[in-house]
Design an enzyme around this catalytic site. Sequence first.
Site, short mmCIF file in Angstrom:
data_model
loop_
_atom_site.label_atom_id
_atom_site.label_comp_id
_atom_site.label_asym_id
_atom_site.label_seq_id
_atom_site.Cartn_x
_atom_site.Cartn_y
_atom_site.Cartn_z
N VAL A 1 -8.14 -4.66 11.44
CA VAL A 1 -8.49 -3.31 10.98
C VAL A 1 -7.26 -2.42 10.84
O VAL A 1 -6.18 -2.75 11.31
CB VAL A 1 -9.53 -2.66 11.93
CG1 VAL A 1 -10.79 -3.51 12.00
CG2 VAL A 1 -8.96 -2.48 13.33
N GLU A 2 -7.46 -1.26 10.20
CA GLU A 2 -6.40 -0.26 9.96
C GLU A 2 -5.18 -0.86 9.26
O GLU A 2 -4.04 -0.56 9.58
CB GLU A 2 -5.99 0.44 11.27
CG GLU A 2 -7.08 1.35 11.82
CD GLU A 2 -6.58 2.25 12.93
OE1 GLU A 2 -5.35 2.40 13.07
OE2 GLU A 2 -7.43 2.81 13.65
N GLY A 3 -5.46 -1.72 8.29
CA GLY A 3 -4.39 -2.41 7.57
C GLY A 3 -4.16 -3.77 8.18
O GLY A 3 -3.48 -3.89 9.20
#
Length: 762
Positions: free
Chosen positions: A456-458
């Site tokens: 997640v988050e990139g």
Amino acid sequence: MTMLMIIVLLLAAGLIAIFGIPVLRRALISAPIMRVVGRALPTMGDTERIALEAGTVGWDGELFSGKPDWRALLDFKITPLTDAEQAFLDGPCEELCRMLDDWQINQDRDLPPAVWAFIKENGFFGIIIPRDFGGLGFSAHAHSAVVTKLSSRSVTAAVTVMVPNSLGPGELLMHYGTDAQKNHYLPRLARGDDIPCFALTEPGAGSDAANGQSQGIVCRGTWDGTEITGMRLTFDKRYITLAPVATVVGLAFKLFDPEGLLGGDEDIGITCALIPIETPGLNIGNRHDPMGVPFQNGPVRGKDVFVPLDYIIGGTDGAGKGWRMLMESLAAGRSISLPSQSLGAAELACRSTSAYATVREQFGLPIGKFEGVRERLARIAGHAYFMNAGCRLAFGAVDAGEKPSVISAVVKAYLTEGSRLCINDAMDIHAGAAICRGPENIFTRPYDAMPIGITVEGANILTRSLIIFGQGAIRCHPFVLDEMQAVLAGDVRAFDAAFFGHIGHIAKNAMRAFVLGLTGGALASSPVSGFEAHYYKDLARFSAAFALISDVALGTLGGALKRKEYLSGRLSDAFAWMFLATATLKHFHDCGSPKNQRALLDWTCTHALLESERALLGVLANLPNRFAAGVTKLLAFPLGAARPALTDRQIDAVAEAVTTDMDVRGALTAHIFAPDSDDPGLGALEFAFQRILDAAPARAKLDQARRGGQLDKGTVTAMAIAAANGGLLSQAESDQIKEAERLRNDVIQVSDFDPAVYRELR
């Protein structure tokens, strides 16, 4: 042909620059080169331009410059916790940790109602919201400390708290909301009256979030019985944390105005809005099951959902500015949330495994005496040390008002990877005790959660191969962004200044890299004169090499470098490991350069510099232009590869420190929750570990008596009784050994379940 033109123009540039005729230089050199560069530049859309412009340049820019300003680094003050922040950590945060039973949370598939109520009542959802709006108004340092502590106790609780304080409605409202939106939502979010989520990811747009298909159409419609100009939204979002329990949804979508009702372009762009869950047409409540970790996560869907324009964050003025909002806010949240969660897992692995290595015995010895185990122990401790240092420099930058886009990407990607390595090593050392689930298992949820943080988050693959160097080379390079902006603006004068500045920059770094490469960095400066001075010199040398190799890669590949992910990934590795070594040197300095942490600094810098060298040599070995690669290798590595691998002595020094020096062990794991002895996991293990250490002198006497033939070999407990009866040990010493052995036996046990109970386990 393009490369030949550039070479010819560069030679001419040197001659004209010598004579210092700016007008002639711009006409004959800069203008033609600007046209060539313009054709070589990758095509950029608005979202890419915004991503490049977002964030600020801090210490990451120093490493790209080729000549780090060490004094500026050491003089940079990381804001300490305030008294109020420390009281919150020692009070409500500790109390919340004591309330958490991660095994039971997993069985119930949610946090208990009492925990939800405690989180809301004590302001955990309002950590970053200013006090004027009812929040705690804490620093990034405090935010990180809360997440780290909670993560060491329960991933579910940590995620529940960190998401509203990371990239989401609260942060977006604080920076971009209208006064009416702030006054309405921020106090409700701080109190927990509203629970937020933010819906960005879609089935067809994960890492490529800017190309989502969710859209809004500006149109006329009826709202509360009145005809208004609003938006009709259609969206399909997934993986949205807190969505199943959210009361307000932050939504990103592309906004269009086909009828020109707003008086501007038809394609307005990515926009962010806040949608209350009672809005007709909003479909929310189902849950995903991310690796069995039961934090609330699920899809958010809607079709033809009509809402007023004032639901847009920032009102109509915020229409089309959503991507900028997200990019500018992401750097802060990504600097804190997942890196802090990863640090919590690493410190948990370090504390529990250093204890278990003493408690667990095989072949008559604590397993921490075996070199195979010691190697893994040292790796866990080394990672915990530099991960804490990386976290500190990242949240320190946020507290200083920066938006460290490149540093945030480094700590997100490399600390989550470090956490995965630490947990895997801890699992290997704890062995059977780590793979059997039950209330006493420390690693079940952290192990299950590792892939989530990686993704997640990139996603880490994307972050490493595209974002860190892709953004860093442009955002942090002293000239590249100026050159690109001049080309896009058609400004020959600005391009001339940036281009010839760039040429001088390359020449200086080429000379610097060559001289420092020949001397092994001996001629570089260091801000200190102690044990660690040579590491500053080594990093200065690698910074020059990195800057030169980066410029050669950019110059020979141009826009094609964006597609050469093998190369950009290696450049990211080199940069990331230099940054982590740099952060560790600063941490060591800020702690007063303690002698008992030298082994940890030595391990970290040796490891990081070797990784950087491998990455840079990997770039040169695979650069398509072999002539440029050969010349650059001669300049940057005139003596070839020179960095040594970790020695057995270095590994052993760290393993010994983390198992025998309680000050070192305490410093390495200072940020996690330390449960009481009645806790069946870490609490019981810590209690047994301490009692075994207390009994160590008596145990040594017992072992000496056995080796001297004064005692027959038997179980430790039986020998302790016999030694007391024979006057070889006092009764107190015998009792001390017996208690230590009882506790040792207790904490190495694993759960077993009645078949009927087992069938009901989750």
